[in-house]
Design a protein around this motif. Structure first.
Motif, mmCIF file in Angstrom:
data_model
loop_
_atom_site.group_PDB
_atom_site.id
_atom_site.type_symbol
_atom_site.label_atom_id
_atom_site.label_comp_id
_atom_site.label_asym_id
_atom_site.label_seq_id
_atom_site.Cartn_x
_atom_site.Cartn_y
_atom_site.Cartn_z
ATOM 1 N N TRP A 30 0.812 -1.214 0.000
ATOM 2 C CA TRP A 30 0.000 0.000 0.000
ATOM 3 C C TRP A 30 0.848 1.269 0.000
ATOM 4 O O TRP A 30 0.381 2.309 -0.479
ATOM 5 C CB TRP A 30 -0.938 0.000 1.200
ATOM 6 N N GLU A 31 2.050 1.223 0.509
ATOM 7 C CA GLU A 31 2.929 2.395 0.442
ATOM 8 C C GLU A 31 3.220 2.779 -1.007
ATOM 9 O O GLU A 31 3.497 3.948 -1.295
ATOM 10 C CB GLU A 31 4.229 2.095 1.195
ATOM 11 N N LYS A 32 3.089 1.859 -1.913
ATOM 12 C CA LYS A 32 3.439 2.096 -3.321
ATOM 13 C C LYS A 32 2.218 2.342 -4.209
ATOM 14 O O LYS A 32 2.343 2.452 -5.431
ATOM 15 C CB LYS A 32 4.238 0.904 -3.846
ATOM 16 N N MET A 42 16.425 12.454 0.807
ATOM 17 C CA MET A 42 15.542 13.547 1.220
ATOM 18 C C MET A 42 15.312 14.556 0.104
ATOM 19 O O MET A 42 14.321 15.296 0.127
ATOM 20 C CB MET A 42 16.097 14.251 2.454
ATOM 21 N N ASN A 43 16.211 14.609 -0.881
ATOM 22 C CA ASN A 43 16.029 15.533 -1.993
ATOM 23 C C ASN A 43 14.785 15.217 -2.810
ATOM 24 O O ASN A 43 14.278 16.068 -3.548
ATOM 25 C CB ASN A 43 17.258 15.521 -2.904
ATOM 26 N N GLU A 44 14.294 14.000 -2.711
ATOM 27 C CA GLU A 44 13.110 13.590 -3.472
ATOM 28 C C GLU A 44 11.819 13.738 -2.682
ATOM 29 O O GLU A 44 10.729 13.477 -3.214
ATOM 30 C CB GLU A 44 13.276 12.147 -3.950
ATOM 31 N N GLY A 56 5.658 5.915 -2.054
ATOM 32 C CA GLY A 56 7.051 5.483 -1.958
ATOM 33 C C GLY A 56 7.958 6.372 -1.157
ATOM 34 O O GLY A 56 9.171 6.105 -1.066
ATOM 35 N N SER A 57 7.415 7.415 -0.501
ATOM 36 C CA SER A 57 8.286 8.360 0.197
ATOM 37 C C SER A 57 8.846 7.801 1.501
ATOM 38 O O SER A 57 9.835 8.321 2.018
ATOM 39 C CB SER A 57 7.538 9.668 0.478
ATOM 40 N N THR A 102 -1.611 11.171 -5.755
ATOM 41 C CA THR A 102 -0.196 10.880 -5.497
ATOM 42 C C THR A 102 0.097 10.483 -4.060
ATOM 43 O O THR A 102 1.205 10.043 -3.755
ATOM 44 C CB THR A 102 0.675 12.107 -5.850
ATOM 45 N N ALA A 103 -0.880 10.617 -3.162
ATOM 46 C CA ALA A 103 -0.643 10.320 -1.745
ATOM 47 C C ALA A 103 -0.551 8.822 -1.519
ATOM 48 O O ALA A 103 -1.290 8.032 -2.113
ATOM 49 C CB ALA A 103 -1.753 10.915 -0.897
ATOM 50 N N SER A 104 0.335 8.428 -0.623
ATOM 51 C CA SER A 104 0.510 7.023 -0.263
ATOM 52 C C SER A 104 -0.726 6.471 0.422
ATOM 53 O O SER A 104 -1.237 7.055 1.381
ATOM 54 C CB SER A 104 1.723 6.891 0.668
ATOM 55 N N THR A 105 -1.213 5.332 -0.068
ATOM 56 C CA THR A 105 -2.353 4.667 0.578
ATOM 57 C C THR A 105 -2.010 4.287 2.010
ATOM 58 O O THR A 105 -2.869 4.336 2.902
ATOM 59 C CB THR A 105 -2.762 3.426 -0.230
ATOM 60 N N ARG A 106 -0.779 3.912 2.257
ATOM 61 C CA ARG A 106 -0.389 3.554 3.620
ATOM 62 C C ARG A 106 -0.634 4.727 4.571
ATOM 63 O O ARG A 106 -1.215 4.554 5.651
ATOM 64 C CB ARG A 106 1.082 3.155 3.660
ATOM 65 N N THR A 107 -0.227 5.924 4.187
ATOM 66 C CA THR A 107 -0.387 7.087 5.049
ATOM 67 C C THR A 107 -1.843 7.486 5.196
ATOM 68 O O THR A 107 -2.335 7.683 6.314
ATOM 69 C CB THR A 107 0.422 8.273 4.497
ATOM 70 N N ILE A 108 -2.554 7.606 4.083
ATOM 71 C CA ILE A 108 -3.952 8.032 4.153
ATOM 72 C C ILE A 108 -4.797 6.974 4.855
ATOM 73 O O ILE A 108 -5.679 7.286 5.656
ATOM 74 C CB ILE A 108 -4.503 8.322 2.747
#
Length: 600
Positions: free
Chosen positions: A215-217, A368-370, A510-511, A252-258
């Motif tokens: 889910w993070e991806k 972190m640049n990404e 993926g962040s 674009t938001a990660s499913t894991r986070t949301i």
């Protein structure tokens, strides 16, 4: 204290103590608070000097935990202590015997699943409060928080306390309850509500391995299959949570986070795993009732503050950080030496410090640049009369700029008109603007291409389109006393665009793999900030506080200290789903779907 070259270094914090009973020692005696671990960090080496680079939520949390364990801490901050959470007085608005009108980066709220922040608050003395600053939290009326709709659509209240009778924490029981709650609002079709809740149940029963590995991806938009359903489904369910709460884009938001946040809010509303009430706000401007008392307490236990100090570089020697180069507002440069460095600056500022020398010691920091940051900034409307938009938070769900708001005077301990401004403003409608990239309804331009005056006019018009759709004159002509836009937003007339000095980290797909731990590969460099990997996994005050504690514990480990570690909390995990998650971990390992994912 750190060794500094040159020694001239001015403290310009100007911290107000008007909210306390004189010295902190008197407040401690008055409250009888236990102030946590104190004295030397037992078993530690002589290396006790810590430079905390950044005085926002993460930096103050780290300073708090470290100083209570006997470390000598100095905090360096380029702007104002409190970071994005601070109040921003509107200069020149105070009448005789009054304070300036209270502006802010955006309104604060404290859901019940926050644990780190309330714990820190309970250890900050405040005159007359048995539980310190924590007693300055007051409950909103969640059942009177509103989803406002525009263009004639029906309004609805946010979820009240969701019942959880026996059987609620089975997949079928939870699904029935959540579908019923969604259908109460009559915003989406029953089929859409049922499908959305099925996706939630699939996430809630997913193992940690699947959440991180799969889910993070996956973007939230794809996870809930928004393209398959109506505009209402996309607006209310697919985008509603991501835009209004965390300024993230569903695409674009990660499913894991949301998914983690959806889960936390639902369990919160069901009264599972809460620190306190479902939804709380402060009883006054943040700096007055939280930040100032915090700074005063930290000073009393030895923390020193250097405000107006911008960190420009980290110097390395012998595989460690040898010093930090800081510049004050007059241009004077100081090299700060310390035994331990905690970089508590926002991601977009911290990564500017990762020179080739730093990256050679910890190449992973280059990820972190990404990381992606976006805008979620506030505007305050000061009102000549009260505006009835509910006794809680308001979400203006059809607003192209993803607006949420709160009228604050109803929660504050001091009479607004008698305390702030010239006496003719009686309330503050504080509004967060979470989408700065979509055209508005007045000028056809996104917020990032509007002047401050245009931003004000657009936000006001979008709110009126929601609250006055039924013919009520909630915000009549003449009610607006004045307004204040977050000064982090700067207009450039040459380019016709705004810049933002205080954006917000967004958890894109993926962040997680790009984000660092609190402890780096550099033995004396530690990280604290909302971009650091935490359990709450979201750019919030809670995440910042959690990261400050993680940095503290990492320093205690590095120092071989036997001092008590800072308490770390985790989001609620219902025991009823543990067996299902264990099964899911096995299925994920075998390449199989979650049991409730279906064929979608």
């Amino acid at each position: 204290m750190e060794n500094e070259r040159p020694t001239a270094n001015h403290d310009t914090s100007g911290v107000s103590r008007r909210t306390l009973l004189g010295a902190t020692g008197l407040a401690v005696a008055a409250t009888g608070l236990s102030l946590g671990p104190s004295g030397p960090a037992l078993g530690a080496s002589a290396k006790r000097r810590v430079a905390v680079l950044g005085g926002g939520m993460a930096g103050l949390a780290a300073a708090h935990e470290l100083a209570e364990r006997g470390f000598s801490v100095t905090v360096y901050e380029r702007k104002e202590l409190g970071g994005k959470a601070r109040s921003i007085p509107v200069d020149g608005t105070a009448g005789p015997g009054h304070r300036d009108l209270p502006g802010e980066h955006g309104f604060r709220f404290f859901p019940g699943f926050y644990h780190h922040v309330p714990d820190s608050m309970s250890r900050i003395p405040f005159a007359g409060n048995a539980n310190g600053v924590k007693d300055n939290l007051v409950n909103t009326i969640l059942s009177d928080s509103w989803f406002y709709r525009a263009n004639g659509r029906a309004d609805g209240t946010l979820f009240g306390a969701i019942p959880h009778p026996a059987g609620a924490f089975t997949p079928g029981g939870l699904q029935r309850i959540l579908v019923q709650e969604i259908l109460k609002h009559k915003m989406v079709r029953p089929l859409e509500a049922a499908f959305f809740v099925t996706k939630l149940v699939a996430f809630f029963t997913s193992s940690d391995e699947r959440r991180l590995g799969q889910w993070e991806k996956v973007p939230w938009w794809d996870f809930v299959q928004a393209d398959r359903f109506s505009t209402e489904y996309q607006t209310v369910l697919a985008r509603g949570l991501t835009k209004s709460l965390v300024a993230a884009k569903a695409e674009t938001a990660s499913t894991r986070t949301i998914g983690n946040m959806a889960e936390a809010f639902i369990y919160n509303i069901m009264g599972r795993g809460n620190d306190g009430a479902l939804d709380r706000v402060l009883n006054g401007p943040t700096t007055e009732v939280w930040i100032d008392p915090w700074v005063t307490y930290l000073r009393s236990i030895g923390v020193q503050f250097r405000v107006g100090q911008s960190v420009e570089a980290l110097e390395t020697s012998g595989g460690s950080i040898s010093s930090a180069r800081v510049r004050d507002t007059a241009g004077n440069v100081t090299n700060v030496e310390a035994d331990w460095f905690v970089c508590a600056m926002p991601a977009e500022k911290a990564r500017e410090l990762w020179s080739n020398d730093v990256l050679s010691l910890d190449p992973s920091l280059e990820g972190m640049n990404e990381l992606v940051v976006d805008w979620m900034n506030g505007i305050q409307f000061f009102l000549r009369d009260s505006a009835d938009i509910g006794s809680g938070h308001a979400t203006f769900i059809d607003s192209p700029w993803a607006l949420t708001g709160l009228t604050q005077a109803q929660f504050w301990r001091e009479d607004f008109a008698k305390t702030y401004g010239d006496g003719t403003a009686v309330d503050c409608l504080s509004v967060d603007v979470s989408n700065w990239d979509t055209p508005g309804i007045l000028y056809g331009k996104p917020a990032n291409r509007c002047t401050a005056e245009e931003v004000k006019n657009e936000v006001w018009a979008q709110i009126k389109a929601h609250v006055e759709d039924n013919g009520e004159n909630v915000l009549p002509d003449g009610i607006l006393h004045s307004w204040f836009l977050d000064p982090a937003i700067k207009w450039n007339p040459a380019t016709g665009t705004n810049s933002n000095d205080e954006p917000l980290l967004i958890n894109t797909v993926g962040s997680w793999d790009l984000r660092p731990e609190a402890r780096t590969a550099i033995p004396n460099l530690f990280l604290a900030g909302d971009y650091v990997k935490t359990d709450i996994d979201l750019a919030t005050m809670e995440g910042a506080n959690e990261s400050g504690r993680a940095a503290t514990n990492a320093i205690l480990d590095a120092a071989d200290s036997n001092a008590e570690r800072a308490t770390m909390y985790k989001l609620y995990d219902p025991p009823e789903f543990k067996a299902l998650k264990k099964i899911d971990a096995q299925r994920y390992k075998r390449g199989l779907r979650n049991l409730f994912q279906g064929g979608a």
